[in-house]
Design a protein around this motif. Structure first.
Motif, PDB file in Angstrom:
ATOM      1  N   THR A 225       0.670  -1.220  -0.010  1.00 51.53           N
ATOM      2  CA  THR A 225       0.065  -0.023  -0.077  1.00 51.53           C
ATOM      3  C   THR A 225       0.892   1.215   0.028  1.00 51.53           C
ATOM      4  O   THR A 225       1.803   1.433   0.852  1.00 51.53           O
ATOM      5  CB  THR A 225      -0.808   0.039   1.024  1.00 51.53           C
ATOM      6  OG1 THR A 225      -1.687  -1.106   1.200  1.00 51.53           O
ATOM      7  CG2 THR A 225      -1.975   1.247   1.219  1.00 51.53           C
ATOM      8  N   ARG A 233       3.132   5.577  -6.270  1.00 52.82           N
ATOM      9  CA  ARG A 233       3.002   4.717  -7.425  1.00 52.82           C
ATOM     10  C   ARG A 233       4.376   4.168  -7.397  1.00 52.82           C
ATOM     11  O   ARG A 233       4.836   2.828  -7.692  1.00 52.82           O
ATOM     12  CB  ARG A 233       2.429   4.986  -8.489  1.00 52.82           C
ATOM     13  CG  ARG A 233       2.151   3.746  -9.398  1.00 52.82           C
ATOM     14  CD  ARG A 233       1.316   4.158 -10.435  1.00 52.82           C
ATOM     15  NE  ARG A 233       0.908   3.254 -11.435  1.00 52.82           N
ATOM     16  CZ  ARG A 233       1.670   2.465 -12.150  1.00 52.82           C
ATOM     17  NH1 ARG A 233       2.760   2.754 -12.707  1.00 52.82           N
ATOM     18  NH2 ARG A 233       0.727   1.400 -13.131  1.00 52.82           N
ATOM     19  N   LEU A 236       5.837   2.348  -4.540  1.00 59.09           N
ATOM     20  CA  LEU A 236       5.337   0.746  -4.350  1.00 59.09           C
ATOM     21  C   LEU A 236       6.084   0.063  -5.222  1.00 59.09           C
ATOM     22  O   LEU A 236       6.424  -1.140  -4.878  1.00 59.09           O
ATOM     23  CB  LEU A 236       3.732   0.821  -4.373  1.00 59.09           C
ATOM     24  CG  LEU A 236       3.086  -0.401  -4.460  1.00 59.09           C
ATOM     25  CD1 LEU A 236       3.520  -0.946  -3.070  1.00 59.09           C
ATOM     26  CD2 LEU A 236       1.660  -0.151  -4.543  1.00 59.09           C
ATOM     27  N   LEU A 237       6.138   0.362  -6.593  1.00 61.37           N
ATOM     28  CA  LEU A 237       6.654  -0.615  -7.649  1.00 61.37           C
ATOM     29  C   LEU A 237       8.214  -0.617  -7.249  1.00 61.37           C
ATOM     30  O   LEU A 237       8.727  -1.902  -7.293  1.00 61.37           O
ATOM     31  CB  LEU A 237       6.778  -0.050  -8.875  1.00 61.37           C
ATOM     32  CG  LEU A 237       5.493   0.055  -9.441  1.00 61.37           C
ATOM     33  CD1 LEU A 237       5.127   1.092 -10.797  1.00 61.37           C
ATOM     34  CD2 LEU A 237       4.934  -1.403  -9.945  1.00 61.37           C
ATOM     35  N   ARG A 243       7.231  -5.948  -2.263  1.00 59.07           N
ATOM     36  CA  ARG A 243       7.348  -6.987  -3.335  1.00 59.07           C
ATOM     37  C   ARG A 243       7.578  -8.305  -2.791  1.00 59.07           C
ATOM     38  O   ARG A 243       6.879  -9.244  -2.968  1.00 59.07           O
ATOM     39  CB  ARG A 243       8.376  -6.779  -4.281  1.00 59.07           C
ATOM     40  CG  ARG A 243       8.240  -7.607  -5.578  1.00 59.07           C
ATOM     41  CD  ARG A 243       8.990  -7.318  -6.549  1.00 59.07           C
ATOM     42  NE  ARG A 243       8.564  -6.046  -7.267  1.00 59.07           N
ATOM     43  CZ  ARG A 243       8.024  -6.080  -8.211  1.00 59.07           C
ATOM     44  NH1 ARG A 243       7.644  -7.254  -8.757  1.00 59.07           N
ATOM     45  NH2 ARG A 243       7.502  -4.778  -9.125  1.00 59.07           N
ATOM     46  N   HIS A 246       4.523  -9.386  -0.720  1.00 63.46           N
ATOM     47  CA  HIS A 246       3.347  -9.577  -1.584  1.00 63.46           C
ATOM     48  C   HIS A 246       3.466 -11.111  -2.275  1.00 63.46           C
ATOM     49  O   HIS A 246       2.645 -11.921  -2.369  1.00 63.46           O
ATOM     50  CB  HIS A 246       3.326  -8.483  -2.812  1.00 63.46           C
ATOM     51  CG  HIS A 246       2.182  -8.923  -3.938  1.00 63.46           C
ATOM     52  ND1 HIS A 246       1.052  -8.027  -3.775  1.00 63.46           N
ATOM     53  CD2 HIS A 246       2.370  -9.598  -4.706  1.00 63.46           C
ATOM     54  CE1 HIS A 246       0.056  -8.587  -4.628  1.00 63.46           C
ATOM     55  NE2 HIS A 246       0.821  -9.383  -5.313  1.00 63.46           N
ATOM     56  N   VAL A 274      -0.517  -2.708  -9.757  1.00 61.01           N
ATOM     57  CA  VAL A 274      -0.774  -1.766  -9.038  1.00 61.01           C
ATOM     58  C   VAL A 274      -2.264  -0.985  -9.296  1.00 61.01           C
ATOM     59  O   VAL A 274      -2.620  -0.935 -10.606  1.00 61.01           O
ATOM     60  CB  VAL A 274       0.017  -0.523  -9.189  1.00 61.01           C
ATOM     61  CG1 VAL A 274      -0.226   0.818  -8.268  1.00 61.01           C
ATOM     62  CG2 VAL A 274       1.337  -0.846  -8.761  1.00 61.01           C
ATOM     63  N   ARG A 275      -3.328  -1.257  -8.456  1.00 57.88           N
ATOM     64  CA  ARG A 275      -4.565  -0.731  -8.538  1.00 57.88           C
ATOM     65  C   ARG A 275      -4.970   0.361  -7.574  1.00 57.88           C
ATOM     66  O   ARG A 275      -4.102   0.227  -6.630  1.00 57.88           O
ATOM     67  CB  ARG A 275      -5.494  -1.919  -8.334  1.00 57.88           C
ATOM     68  CG  ARG A 275      -5.066  -3.383  -8.844  1.00 57.88           C
ATOM     69  CD  ARG A 275      -5.568  -3.351 -10.628  1.00 57.88           C
ATOM     70  NE  ARG A 275      -5.039  -4.568 -10.922  1.00 57.88           N
ATOM     71  CZ  ARG A 275      -4.924  -4.954 -12.362  1.00 57.88           C
ATOM     72  NH1 ARG A 275      -4.783  -3.850 -13.145  1.00 57.88           N
ATOM     73  NH2 ARG A 275      -4.914  -6.068 -12.962  1.00 57.88           N
ATOM     74  N   ARG A 276      -5.781   1.001  -7.738  1.00 54.35           N
ATOM     75  CA  ARG A 276      -6.221   2.049  -7.001  1.00 54.35           C
ATOM     76  C   ARG A 276      -7.494   2.016  -6.160  1.00 54.35           C
ATOM     77  O   ARG A 276      -8.434   1.293  -6.822  1.00 54.35           O
ATOM     78  CB  ARG A 276      -6.478   3.464  -7.869  1.00 54.35           C
ATOM     79  CG  ARG A 276      -6.762   4.623  -6.753  1.00 54.35           C
ATOM     80  CD  ARG A 276      -6.587   5.890  -7.662  1.00 54.35           C
ATOM     81  NE  ARG A 276      -6.785   7.162  -6.599  1.00 54.35           N
ATOM     82  CZ  ARG A 276      -6.478   8.256  -7.003  1.00 54.35           C
ATOM     83  NH1 ARG A 276      -5.939   8.489  -8.079  1.00 54.35           N
ATOM     84  NH2 ARG A 276      -6.835   9.444  -6.122  1.00 54.35           N
ATOM     85  N   TRP A 281      -2.752   3.543  -3.494  1.00 51.17           N
ATOM     86  CA  TRP A 281      -2.130   2.568  -4.482  1.00 51.17           C
ATOM     87  C   TRP A 281      -2.112   1.113  -3.636  1.00 51.17           C
ATOM     88  O   TRP A 281      -1.942   1.083  -2.410  1.00 51.17           O
ATOM     89  CB  TRP A 281      -1.127   2.884  -5.079  1.00 51.17           C
ATOM     90  CG  TRP A 281      -0.936   4.136  -6.008  1.00 51.17           C
ATOM     91  CD1 TRP A 281      -0.155   5.210  -5.819  1.00 51.17           C
ATOM     92  CD2 TRP A 281      -1.567   4.377  -7.063  1.00 51.17           C
ATOM     93  NE1 TRP A 281      -0.444   5.915  -7.081  1.00 51.17           N
ATOM     94  CE2 TRP A 281      -1.327   5.476  -7.626  1.00 51.17           C
ATOM     95  CE3 TRP A 281      -2.772   3.602  -7.971  1.00 51.17           C
ATOM     96  CZ2 TRP A 281      -1.916   5.879  -8.916  1.00 51.17           C
ATOM     97  CZ3 TRP A 281      -3.058   3.880  -9.263  1.00 51.17           C
ATOM     98  CH2 TRP A 281      -2.615   5.175  -9.638  1.00 51.17           C
ATOM     99  N   GLN A 282      -2.440   0.069  -4.328  1.00 57.14           N
ATOM    100  CA  GLN A 282      -2.259  -1.216  -3.649  1.00 57.14           C
ATOM    101  C   GLN A 282      -1.843  -2.129  -4.777  1.00 57.14           C
ATOM    102  O   GLN A 282      -2.320  -2.120  -6.094  1.00 57.14           O
ATOM    103  CB  GLN A 282      -3.579  -1.740  -3.160  1.00 57.14           C
ATOM    104  CG  GLN A 282      -4.303  -0.986  -2.248  1.00 57.14           C
ATOM    105  CD  GLN A 282      -5.112  -1.458  -0.834  1.00 57.14           C
ATOM    106  OE1 GLN A 282      -6.177  -1.874  -1.521  1.00 57.14           O
ATOM    107  NE2 GLN A 282      -4.762  -1.663   0.217  1.00 57.14           N
ATOM    108  N   ALA A 283      -1.129  -3.164  -4.284  1.00 61.91           N
ATOM    109  CA  ALA A 283      -0.394  -4.214  -5.357  1.00 61.91           C
ATOM    110  C   ALA A 283      -1.350  -5.310  -5.266  1.00 61.91           C
ATOM    111  O   ALA A 283      -1.893  -5.734  -4.304  1.00 61.91           O
ATOM    112  CB  ALA A 283       1.058  -4.494  -4.894  1.00 61.91           C
TER     113      ALA A 283
END
Length: 413
Positions: A225, A233, A236-237, A243, A246, A274-276, A281-283
């Motif tokens: 998150t 973003r 997070l990436l 990672r 996850h 990555v989605r919102r 943002w969440q993976a």
């Protein structure tokens, strides 16, 4: 146990039925036909009893590899299904954790048919007022629990544990409009409301626990998150910690699906996308497999509940740590809620979820803890996840109408 037959439908809620994942063509035109609710004191295997109850009302889910293909517009449409985190832990053979802070059943199945027009509410909603939130633990206690998980990881007992906190607030008025607003939050893939005698659950979850369509099992675990900004973003990436956390859960979900899938069919179709959801943002990853012949609903629930992204790894060891560290039960959160039809099944994982009983409105939020977790950052992340839910529930904190009395959530039965 509660088992309302069709001959007592008139005693059930007179409201638009809108549980999560209802087929769009049927939304707003459902009427309740029958209901089954389970508490631990009722005994028996709740997964098997759920499957049997649904079969008795025309939803035969003993072999998900060979679903029915006909949707009867004049018969049973499908059913809402709710399984709490505590019930899921029992199905998995793990510790159920602390007591449920809300007066809710642990499993609910509600069968629906179609109606030409949804029944009207018998009275207009009473104005909604919500009091101040009371937390189940303070930030320092939450941070101490994070440290305890890191110590358990250091001893080799677990690899990751999801910790969840809870808050409750008193209320007056009708909670249903506020709960329904949760389903309108951006990214709420499983938005909807499920009600029962003296309780209601509102869901804004973006996460798929399990979906079964056309012979394919799908789960979409979310882990990781950041704020929904350009910098968030990128961060997070680029985060090795997020990672690794996850991928650990993706591996757990792969193993869960392998228990009920055709041998060799488990695959990861999308990794760390990555989605919102609201302002975060969440993976998310997508894990799929082919349904094994003869797989029934009960065995599927035993395999996937509770969801790995809200327990940790290994799952049973993580459940032990959760039971030791969380002061309040997870209630309606971190369980399963969605739709079971003749030809498909779609259950969301009840993150971003609120529940109301006769006394209070309840919310929950948390996050996964790994060796690299920073206690203060984990406390802040949980607060960020619950903030949109609390804001949407709203309420006038400073004023009570002198003539404002609490309405019941549903008509008395």
């Amino acid at each position: 146990m509660t088992n309302n037959r069709p001959d007592v439908v008139e005693a059930l809620p007179l409201m638009v039925a809108d549980p999560p994942a209802v087929p769009e063509a049927c939304r707003g035109r459902l009427v309740e036909r029958a209901r089954w609710q389970w508490h631990p004191a009722d005994g028996g295997d709740p997964a098997a009893r759920t499957e049997d109850f649904l079969a008795a009302h025309g939803l035969r889910l003993h072999d998900l590899a060979r679903p029915a293909t006909r949707h009867d517009p004049d018969g049973v449409c499908g059913a809402a299904l709710y399984v709490s985190a505590a019930a899921g832990a029992l199905l998995a053979g793990g510790a159920p954790g602390a007591a449920n802070p809300a007066d809710l059943p642990e499993v609910v199945a509600v069968v629906y048919g179609h109606t030409a027009a949804a029944p009207a509410r018998p009275y207009p909603p009473a104005p909604w007022w919500r009091g101040t939130w009371t937390e189940s633990w303070q930030p320092r206690q939450h941070a101490a629990a994070v440290t305890a998980v890191r110590e358990a990881i250091g001893r080799g007992e677990v690899y990751q544990v999801n910790l969840v906190g809870h808050a409750a607030a008193t209320y007056t008025g009708d909670p249903l409009p506020a709960l329904a607003r949760l389903g309108q939050l951006p990214g709420a893939r499983y938005g909807g409301v499920l009600t029962g005698p003296g309780w209601a659950i509102g869901c804004a979850s973006p996460e798929t626990l399990i979906e079964v369509r056309h012979g394919t099992l799908t789960t979409r675990p979310i882990k990781g998150t950041r704020p929904a900004t350009v910098a968030g973003r990128v961060d997070l990436l680029a985060s090795a910690k997020e990672r690794a956390e996850h991928i650990m859960i993706v591996d757990l979900e792969r193993n869960d699906l392998a228990r009920v899938a055709r041998t060799g069919s488990v695959r990861v179709d999308d990794l760390f996308a990555v989605r919102r959801w609201c302002d975060l943002w969440q993976a998310e990853s997508t894990v799929r497999a082919d349904v094994a012949d003869g797989l029934g609903l009960a065995d599927l629930l035993r395999a996937v509940c509770p969801g790995g992204s809200v327990t940790g790894a290994p799952k049973l060891a993580a459940l032990d740590r959760i039971a030791d560290l969380e002061p309040v039960g997870r209630g309606a959160s971190m369980g399963a809620l969605g739709w079971v039809g003749h030809d498909h099944l779609d259950l969301g994982l009840t993150i971003r979820t609120a529940a109301v009983d006769g006394d209070a409105v309840h919310v929950w939020a948390g996050g996964g803890i790994t060796w690299d977790s920073d206690p203060d950052a984990e406390v802040a992340e949980a607060a960020a996840k619950t903030a949109p839910v609390r804001a949407t529930l709203g309420g006038d904190h400073g004023r009570r109408d002198a003539g404002h009395h609490r309405r019941p959530i549903i008509l008395p039965t």
